[in-house]
Design an enzyme around this catalytic site. Structure first.
Site, PDB file in Angstrom:
ATOM      1  N   GLY A  63       0.779  -1.233   0.000  1.00 48.43           N
ATOM      2  CA  GLY A  63       0.000   0.000   0.000  1.00 48.43           C
ATOM      3  C   GLY A  63       0.810   1.282   0.000  1.00 48.43           C
ATOM      4  O   GLY A  63       0.280   2.334   0.341  1.00 48.43           O
ATOM      5  N   GLY A  64       2.090   1.221  -0.367  1.00 47.03           N
ATOM      6  CA  GLY A  64       2.900   2.428  -0.400  1.00 47.03           C
ATOM      7  C   GLY A  64       2.458   3.390  -1.483  1.00 47.03           C
ATOM      8  O   GLY A  64       1.779   3.003  -2.437  1.00 47.03           O
TER       9      GLY A  64
ATOM     10  N   ASN B  78       5.047  -3.645  -8.265  1.00 48.65           N
ATOM     11  CA  ASN B  78       5.494  -4.387  -7.081  1.00 48.65           C
ATOM     12  C   ASN B  78       6.072  -5.753  -7.433  1.00 48.65           C
ATOM     13  O   ASN B  78       6.945  -6.263  -6.734  1.00 48.65           O
ATOM     14  CB  ASN B  78       4.342  -4.571  -6.103  1.00 48.65           C
ATOM     15  CG  ASN B  78       4.254  -3.481  -5.053  1.00 48.65           C
ATOM     16  OD1 ASN B  78       3.903  -3.741  -3.914  1.00 48.65           O
ATOM     17  ND2 ASN B  78       4.561  -2.259  -5.436  1.00 48.65           N
TER      18      ASN B  78
ATOM     19  N   ASN C 260       1.889  -8.920  -0.398  1.00 48.76           N
ATOM     20  CA  ASN C 260       2.924  -8.148   0.280  1.00 48.76           C
ATOM     21  C   ASN C 260       2.284  -7.032   1.093  1.00 48.76           C
ATOM     22  O   ASN C 260       1.498  -6.252   0.563  1.00 48.76           O
ATOM     23  CB  ASN C 260       3.892  -7.564  -0.757  1.00 48.76           C
ATOM     24  CG  ASN C 260       4.938  -6.647  -0.166  1.00 48.76           C
ATOM     25  OD1 ASN C 260       5.215  -5.578  -0.668  1.00 48.76           O
ATOM     26  ND2 ASN C 260       5.548  -7.062   0.938  1.00 48.76           N
TER      27      ASN C 260
ATOM     28  N   ARG D   8       6.826   5.766  -9.388  1.00 45.12           N
ATOM     29  CA  ARG D   8       5.877   5.721  -8.272  1.00 45.12           C
ATOM     30  C   ARG D   8       5.445   7.126  -7.856  1.00 45.12           C
ATOM     31  O   ARG D   8       4.291   7.329  -7.448  1.00 45.12           O
ATOM     32  CB  ARG D   8       6.484   4.956  -7.093  1.00 45.12           C
ATOM     33  CG  ARG D   8       6.585   3.467  -7.395  1.00 45.12           C
ATOM     34  CD  ARG D   8       6.988   2.672  -6.191  1.00 45.12           C
ATOM     35  NE  ARG D   8       6.057   2.800  -5.082  1.00 45.12           N
ATOM     36  CZ  ARG D   8       5.700   1.795  -4.301  1.00 45.12           C
ATOM     37  NH1 ARG D   8       6.175   0.589  -4.512  1.00 45.12           N
ATOM     38  NH2 ARG D   8       4.876   1.991  -3.299  1.00 45.12           N
TER      39      ARG D   8
ATOM     40  N   HIS E 132      11.331  -4.619   3.732  1.00 39.23           N
ATOM     41  CA  HIS E 132       9.897  -4.885   3.620  1.00 39.23           C
ATOM     42  C   HIS E 132       9.491  -5.448   2.257  1.00 39.23           C
ATOM     43  O   HIS E 132       8.401  -5.961   2.105  1.00 39.23           O
ATOM     44  CB  HIS E 132       9.166  -3.560   3.871  1.00 39.23           C
ATOM     45  CG  HIS E 132       7.685  -3.684   4.015  1.00 39.23           C
ATOM     46  ND1 HIS E 132       7.087  -4.511   4.949  1.00 39.23           N
ATOM     47  CD2 HIS E 132       6.658  -3.078   3.344  1.00 39.23           C
ATOM     48  CE1 HIS E 132       5.770  -4.406   4.850  1.00 39.23           C
ATOM     49  NE2 HIS E 132       5.491  -3.547   3.886  1.00 39.23           N
ATOM     50  N   TRP E 133      10.370  -5.351   1.291  1.00 42.69           N
ATOM     51  CA  TRP E 133      10.048  -5.641  -0.103  1.00 42.69           C
ATOM     52  C   TRP E 133      10.757  -6.918  -0.548  1.00 42.69           C
ATOM     53  O   TRP E 133      11.559  -6.903  -1.479  1.00 42.69           O
ATOM     54  CB  TRP E 133      10.498  -4.465  -0.956  1.00 42.69           C
ATOM     55  CG  TRP E 133       9.482  -3.981  -1.924  1.00 42.69           C
ATOM     56  CD1 TRP E 133       8.199  -4.386  -2.088  1.00 42.69           C
ATOM     57  CD2 TRP E 133       9.701  -2.959  -2.907  1.00 42.69           C
ATOM     58  NE1 TRP E 133       7.585  -3.694  -3.089  1.00 42.69           N
ATOM     59  CE2 TRP E 133       8.495  -2.802  -3.607  1.00 42.69           C
ATOM     60  CE3 TRP E 133      10.793  -2.165  -3.237  1.00 42.69           C
ATOM     61  CZ2 TRP E 133       8.356  -1.878  -4.638  1.00 42.69           C
ATOM     62  CZ3 TRP E 133      10.641  -1.243  -4.259  1.00 42.69           C
ATOM     63  CH2 TRP E 133       9.429  -1.104  -4.960  1.00 42.69           C
TER      64      TRP E 133
END
Length: 280
Positions: free
Chosen positions: A32-33, A41, A100, A180, A258-259
């Site tokens: 959700g970034g 993603n 994710n 992004r 996190h990725w």
């Protein structure tokens, strides 16, 4: 080759998606970034997984080419409903879910509400694990503050991605930030940010799976991948899930944030494909 589906009408919203490959259906759910989308993603994973599966990559509601509306009183429930509706429209009774962060929370919520629709799950640093306990992480604070204060900026996004999303910020090309950022300043997204601070305690409690008694009864085979240096969702969530879910494997990934699917694509692709094919 892409099978471009364009926009799929699900209830009163449009869901944008891309498909590749054939075989058992696997739905990839992004985080959700700011500026996130399905293909951005999973750009390092789709082609490999499509060699074995029918890979379905939607933009979640609020992101990419999908309708910019999310029910903020129960965001995970709303996303789960949208995914379930998408499966209905596509004529898919049961699918593997790979999620994710935000997408991981949506996958887990769908499995809790409709376990018969989910074959297996792979969750990478999923949201909603201890959400109502303790202060948010530094990375989550940056994420939730992106549209606040002076508003979105490339500098804010660069800082969030390089210091919170990944372990090694120098590995992220400027083109990723640019892409992004352009998506994050879509006027409709700025007017209706898809991810924001929970609206009160009731919403916060709905977003905390550790308080959901159904978790201990969920027998969906699940693989949890968690970066040891995740600065958005605490890595302690991994052992918590593995300890409560009856059929959950945990793999903690060293020198990773996190990725996981982007930072460690070869490891992620190998583990995910094997797990979804039943190899433990």
């Amino acid at each position: 080759m892409d099978v471009e589906q364009g926009l799929i009408r699900v209830g009163d919203r449009d869901i944008a998606l891309t498909e590749r490959g054939s075989g058992e259906p696997v739905v990839l759910l992004h985080g959700g970034g700011p500026g996130a989308s399905g293909m951005s993603n999973y750009v390092r994973n789709v082609d490999v997984l499509a060699e074995r599966f029918r890979v379905i990559v939607p933009d979640l509601p609020g992101y990419g080419g999908s309708s910019k509306r999310v029910d903020h009183s129960d965001p995970f429930g709303d996303l789960a409903s949208a995914i379930r509706g998408l499966l209905d429209v596509l004529g898919i009774g049961k699918a593997h879910l790979v999620g994710n962060s935000y997408g991981g929370a949506a996958a887990l919520r769908l499995a809790l509400e409709a376990p018969g629709r989910v074959s297996r799950m792979v969750l990478m640093g999923p949201g909603g694990i201890g959400t109502s306990r303790g202060l948010p992480t530094a990375g989550l604070k940056k994420l939730l503050a992106y549209y606040g204060g002076t508003g979105p900026s490339r500098e804010k996004l660069d800082d969030f991605i390089r210091t919170s999303l990944v372990f090694d910020g120098t590995a992220v090309p400027a083109s990723v930030i640019d892409e992004r950022y352009a998506a994050s300043i879509d006027p409709e997204v700025v007017a209706h940010p898809p991810l924001r601070r929970p609206d009160g305690l009731k919403t916060l409690l709905r977003m905390d799976f550790t308080r959901d008694r159904r978790l201990a009864a969920l027998r969906t085979p699940t693989l949890v991948l968690w970066g040891a240096q995740d600065r958005v969702n605490r890595p302690s969530g991994g052992p918590m899930l593995a300890g409560r879910m009856p059929d959950c494997d945990l793999y903690t990934v060293a020198n990773t944030g996190h990725w996981v699917q982007w930072e460690r694509p070869e490891l992620f692709n190998t583990l995910t494909a094997a797990f979804l094919e039943g190899v433990r």
